[in-house]
Design a protein around this motif. Structure first.
Motif, PDB file in Angstrom:
ATOM      1  N   MET A   1       0.846  -1.192   0.000  1.00 42.60           N
ATOM      2  CA  MET A   1       0.000   0.000   0.000  1.00 42.60           C
ATOM      3  C   MET A   1       0.881   1.242   0.000  1.00 42.60           C
ATOM      4  SD  MET A   1      -3.081   1.251   0.049  1.00 42.60           S
ATOM      5  CE  MET A   1      -4.099  -0.135   0.546  1.00 42.60           C
ATOM      6  N   VAL A   2       0.597   2.167  -0.930  1.00 40.00           N
ATOM      7  CA  VAL A   2       1.375   3.398  -1.014  1.00 40.00           C
ATOM      8  C   VAL A   2       1.012   4.307   0.151  1.00 40.00           C
ATOM      9  CG1 VAL A   2       1.815   5.459  -2.386  1.00 40.00           C
ATOM     10  CG2 VAL A   2       1.508   3.257  -3.508  1.00 40.00           C
ATOM     11  N   GLN A   3       2.023   4.881   0.780  1.00 39.73           N
ATOM     12  CA  GLN A   3       1.802   5.833   1.862  1.00 39.73           C
ATOM     13  C   GLN A   3       1.797   7.250   1.297  1.00 39.73           C
ATOM     14  OE1 GLN A   3       4.150   5.228   5.431  1.00 39.73           O
ATOM     15  NE2 GLN A   3       4.727   3.178   4.726  1.00 39.73           N
ATOM     16  N   TRP A   4       0.836   8.095   1.780  1.00 46.26           N
ATOM     17  CA  TRP A   4       0.685   9.444   1.246  1.00 46.26           C
ATOM     18  C   TRP A   4       1.188  10.516   2.201  1.00 46.26           C
ATOM     19  CZ3 TRP A   4      -0.263  10.259  -3.681  1.00 46.26           C
ATOM     20  CH2 TRP A   4      -0.810   9.212  -4.422  1.00 46.26           C
ATOM     21  N   ASP A   5       1.700  10.109   3.355  1.00 47.14           N
ATOM     22  CA  ASP A   5       2.198  11.108   4.305  1.00 47.14           C
ATOM     23  C   ASP A   5       3.304  11.937   3.665  1.00 47.14           C
ATOM     24  OD1 ASP A   5       0.462  10.131   6.135  1.00 47.14           O
ATOM     25  OD2 ASP A   5       1.936   8.961   7.262  1.00 47.14           O
ATOM     26  N   GLY A   6       3.142  13.223   3.688  1.00 48.30           N
ATOM     27  CA  GLY A   6       4.186  14.127   3.185  1.00 48.30           C
ATOM     28  C   GLY A   6       4.031  14.507   1.723  1.00 48.30           C
ATOM     29  N   VAL A   7       3.185  13.798   0.975  1.00 46.75           N
ATOM     30  CA  VAL A   7       3.070  14.086  -0.456  1.00 46.75           C
ATOM     31  C   VAL A   7       2.426  15.452  -0.691  1.00 46.75           C
ATOM     32  CG1 VAL A   7       2.025  13.357  -2.628  1.00 46.75           C
ATOM     33  CG2 VAL A   7       3.035  11.657  -1.089  1.00 46.75           C
ATOM     34  N   CYS A   8       1.333  15.724   0.016  1.00 45.42           N
ATOM     35  CA  CYS A   8       0.662  17.020  -0.152  1.00 45.42           C
ATOM     36  C   CYS A   8       1.593  18.169   0.240  1.00 45.42           C
ATOM     37  CB  CYS A   8      -0.615  17.075   0.681  1.00 45.42           C
ATOM     38  SG  CYS A   8      -1.919  15.977   0.078  1.00 45.42           S
ATOM     39  N   GLU A   9       2.344  17.946   1.323  1.00 41.59           N
ATOM     40  CA  GLU A   9       3.283  18.987   1.756  1.00 41.59           C
ATOM     41  C   GLU A   9       4.385  19.192   0.717  1.00 41.59           C
ATOM     42  OE1 GLU A   9       1.200  17.410   5.304  1.00 41.59           O
ATOM     43  OE2 GLU A   9       2.178  16.502   3.571  1.00 41.59           O
ATOM     44  N   LEU A  40       9.168  12.042   4.290  1.00 39.47           N
ATOM     45  CA  LEU A  40       8.926  11.473   2.960  1.00 39.47           C
ATOM     46  C   LEU A  40      10.251  11.131   2.281  1.00 39.47           C
ATOM     47  CD1 LEU A  40       7.054  10.838   0.534  1.00 39.47           C
ATOM     48  CD2 LEU A  40       7.258  13.263  -0.104  1.00 39.47           C
ATOM     49  N   GLU A  41      11.225  12.038   2.365  1.00 40.21           N
ATOM     50  CA  GLU A  41      12.535  11.782   1.766  1.00 40.21           C
ATOM     51  C   GLU A  41      13.207  10.583   2.432  1.00 40.21           C
ATOM     52  OE1 GLU A  41      14.129  16.100   0.232  1.00 40.21           O
ATOM     53  OE2 GLU A  41      14.138  15.735   2.403  1.00 40.21           O
ATOM     54  N   GLU A  42      13.044  10.481   3.743  1.00 41.55           N
ATOM     55  CA  GLU A  42      13.649   9.350   4.463  1.00 41.55           C
ATOM     56  C   GLU A  42      12.993   8.038   4.049  1.00 41.55           C
ATOM     57  OE1 GLU A  42      14.403   7.907   9.094  1.00 41.55           O
ATOM     58  OE2 GLU A  42      13.743   9.964   8.652  1.00 41.55           O
ATOM     59  N   ARG A  43      11.673   8.048   3.885  1.00 39.66           N
ATOM     60  CA  ARG A  43      10.970   6.835   3.478  1.00 39.66           C
ATOM     61  C   ARG A  43      11.366   6.400   2.072  1.00 39.66           C
ATOM     62  NH1 ARG A  43       6.012   8.495   3.821  1.00 39.66           N
ATOM     63  NH2 ARG A  43       5.341   8.420   1.636  1.00 39.66           N
ATOM     64  N   LEU A  48      14.639  14.949  -2.260  1.00 41.10           N
ATOM     65  CA  LEU A  48      13.735  15.510  -3.268  1.00 41.10           C
ATOM     66  C   LEU A  48      13.939  17.004  -3.467  1.00 41.10           C
ATOM     67  CD1 LEU A  48      10.445  13.745  -2.073  1.00 41.10           C
ATOM     68  CD2 LEU A  48      11.926  13.053  -3.980  1.00 41.10           C
ATOM     69  N   ILE A  49      14.341  17.699  -2.400  1.00 41.35           N
ATOM     70  CA  ILE A  49      14.452  19.158  -2.433  1.00 41.35           C
ATOM     71  C   ILE A  49      15.788  19.572  -1.837  1.00 41.35           C
ATOM     72  CG2 ILE A  49      13.500  21.326  -1.546  1.00 41.35           C
ATOM     73  CD1 ILE A  49      10.772  20.025  -1.496  1.00 41.35           C
ATOM     74  N   ASN A  50      16.496  20.435  -2.533  1.00 46.30           N
ATOM     75  CA  ASN A  50      17.686  21.074  -1.985  1.00 46.30           C
ATOM     76  C   ASN A  50      17.265  22.371  -1.316  1.00 46.30           C
ATOM     77  OD1 ASN A  50      19.677  19.194  -2.813  1.00 46.30           O
ATOM     78  ND2 ASN A  50      19.594  20.017  -4.897  1.00 46.30           N
TER      79      ASN A  50
END
Length: 293
Positions: A1-9, A40-43, A48-50
């Motif tokens: 199952m895909v986790q969505w935590d942090g995607v909206c942010e 999200l980056e850790e997962r 993803l962002i500098n």
């Protein structure tokens, strides 16, 4: 199952180009946005962002991830709209902005009537004469007056406004009334933010540069000065309509009155209107089109 935590942010940070602006858009703290993007980056085990002190920049992986996430979120938003449409009742939060005086005098009473009818709706109305970035700051819609310059927004015309050149009977008794645009240079002209007034001559728009001993960015201050006989003033109808009807001010040079300007509702181009926004706009358009009581 895909986790969505942090995607909206993450998507909000990319589109707002700022963690702080993303927090305002989502209604959460900057720290919470930062924590969820970091998680999200850790997962994903990838950056993803500098981050720098001045801006954020996508990494290659971040760019690819954003390109995949944005359509998915659009689909989720569309699904929510479909469900909300079934309710046919405005609810939730609606964030909008409007010019100060027009908002206070004309819009706010109409919005208050709408909220009274639909108490499940939470309206946050920001009255400011600054042109705010709707996407970056998370606004659902803005009310703008006059000529539009932002082609990136969807626009709906709600009503019209007219500019009136006028003066008090006392001023006209002392100085006489101008009969042509050329005679304006002999009169004391009370100025707002611009150093010219707009007219219509021979079917063409014409700007006439004017001069006077008072300048203020408040229309109400200019109205007060005109009532006290200090000079001529050109202002929109919602400042002077009642005063003209009661004879406290006199309309001048009607043959040169400029064309009507629009009262516009703007909303982001990539958003579909939710029921709460659409129904509020319908309410405003109907009320603004009605003749005054």
């Amino acid at each position: 199952m895909v986790q969505w935590d942090g995607v909206c942010e993450f998507v909000a940070v990319v589109e707002c180009q700022s963690f702080t602006a993303a927090g305002r858009r989502l209604g959460v703290s900057t720290a919470q946005v930062s924590r969820r993007v970091s998680a999200l980056e850790e997962r994903l085990a990838v950056r993803l962002i500098n981050r720098t002190t001045r801006k954020v920049a996508l990494t290659e992986a971040g760019q690819l991830y954003y390109q995949q996430c944005r359509p998915v979120l659009d689909g989720l938003e569309a699904a929510e709209r479909l469900v909300t449409n079934l309710q046919q009742r405005p609810m939730g939060r609606l964030l909008m902005t409007a010019p100060v005086t027009y908002g206070e005098r004309t819009l706010a009473p109409l919005i208050n009537d709408f909220v009274a009818r639909y108490p499940e709706l939470e309206v946050r109305l920001e009255l400011t004469n600054q042109t705010l970035d709707l996407v970056q700051q998370g606004y659902d819609l803005a009310i703008r007056l006059g000529r539009l310059t932002d082609s990136t927004m969807m626009a709906r015309r709600l009503a019209s406004r007219r500019l009136f050149l006028c003066a008090s009977p006392a001023y006209l008794a002392r100085h006489g009334a101008p009969h042509s645009l050329g005679e304006l240079e002999r009169h004391n002209c009370l100025l707002g933010t611009l150093d010219y007034w707009r007219f219509q001559e021979g079917g063409q728009s014409r700007n006439v540069r004017v001069h006077g001993n008072l300048r203020c960015n408040s229309g109400q201050v200019l109205v007060d000065a005109a009532l006290k006989g200090l000079g001529l003033v050109q202002l929109p109808d919602y400042y002077v309509q009642d005063l003209l009807q009661h004879g406290e001010l006199v309309a001048l040079l009607p043959q040169y009155q400029p064309d009507e300007e629009g009262v516009w509702a703007l909303y982001p181009h990539n958003r579909h209107l939710s029921p709460k926004v659409r129904m509020l706009l319908d309410h405003l358009a109907e009320a603004l089109a009605a003749p005054p009581a």
